[in-house]
Design an enzyme around this catalytic site. Sequence first.
Site: not given
Length: 254
Positions: A150, A137
Amino acid sequence: MSDLSGRTVLITGGSRGIGRATALHLASLGARVVVTGRTVEALEAVAAQTEGLAVRMDLADRAQTASAIAEVQERAGHIDCLINNAGIAVGAPLHRTTDEVWDRIQQINVHGTMAMCRAFVPAMAKAGWGRVVNVSSLAGLTGQAYTSAYCASKHAVIGLVRALAMEYARTGVTINAVCPGWVETDMAREAIDRIAQSTGRSADHARATLEGASPQGRMVEAEEVAALIGTLCGEASRGIHGQAIPVDGGTVMR
Ligand code: NAP
C-alpha cells in the site's frame, strides 16, 4: 468556496467513503458529477442525490476499465476535473505480502490512476483547463509498518503527480495529490478490525491507537478531504501544482 458550475467532474470510487463525500461536495459547488466504481446500486444512489451519472468501472480489470472509460466519454462528454480516489489497502507483514496482494494493490491504486490520467488529461490540456486530484495517503509521504504494498502504491501516486505536473505545467491543467491521515470510512473500520484481530486487543483500543497517531487525537472526516479537493478544483487554486497536501491533523509537518 470554489464555483464549479459548468464543470464536469469524474470521481473514481464514488460509491462510498471519501469518493461519495467528494461527489456530494463538488455537486454542491455546482459541478455535474460522474461517479465510477463496482457497486452499481451505491453509485446510482450517489448519482440520484447529485443529479449525476453512474458508470460501473472495475479498476482491477483493464479491459472492463477501457470500456467503462469509453462509456464515460460517450455519456458525459468532456471531463474538466478528474478525482482519482478509488483505492484498496491490505495490511500484511512483508513475508505475507504475496505477489497477488502486491499486483492487486498496484493495479488498482497505481495503474488505475495512471489509466484514468491517460484517458482524460490530454483532452483537458487541449481545452486549456483542467484539474486532477489524486487521493494518495500519509502512506505516500512516510513509511508505515505492515503496509509495504500500500505504502509503495501511494508513493507511486505522488511520483505520478510530480511527473505529470512537469509534463502538463504550461497547459492550464493542475495536478495534485491529497494525503489523508486516518479517515472515518470502511477502509479505516476494516483496519481497526484487522488490528484488533491480529493483536488480540479490543476494537476500541485499536481505534484509540489510530486516533493517537494524529496530534489532534482524532480521525479526519471524509468531508474534510472533500473540502480540500473542492478547493483544489477551483479557479483560485491554479497556482497549486505538483503538490502532495496532507489532511491529517498535523501528523506530518514538512
Ligand atoms: P473505502 O470506503 O473503502 O472506499 C473505497 C472506494 O474505492 C469505494 O468507492 C470502492 O467502490 C472503490 N474501489 C475499490 N476497489 C475498486 C475497484 N477494483 N475498482 C473501482 N473502484 C474500486 O475507502 P476510502 O477511505 O473512502 O478510500 C478512498 C481513497 O482514500 C483510497 O484511495 C484510500 O487509499 C485513500 N485513503 C484512505 C484513508 C482512510 O483512512 N480511510 C487514509 C488515507 C488515504 P466499490 O466498492 O463500489 O468498487
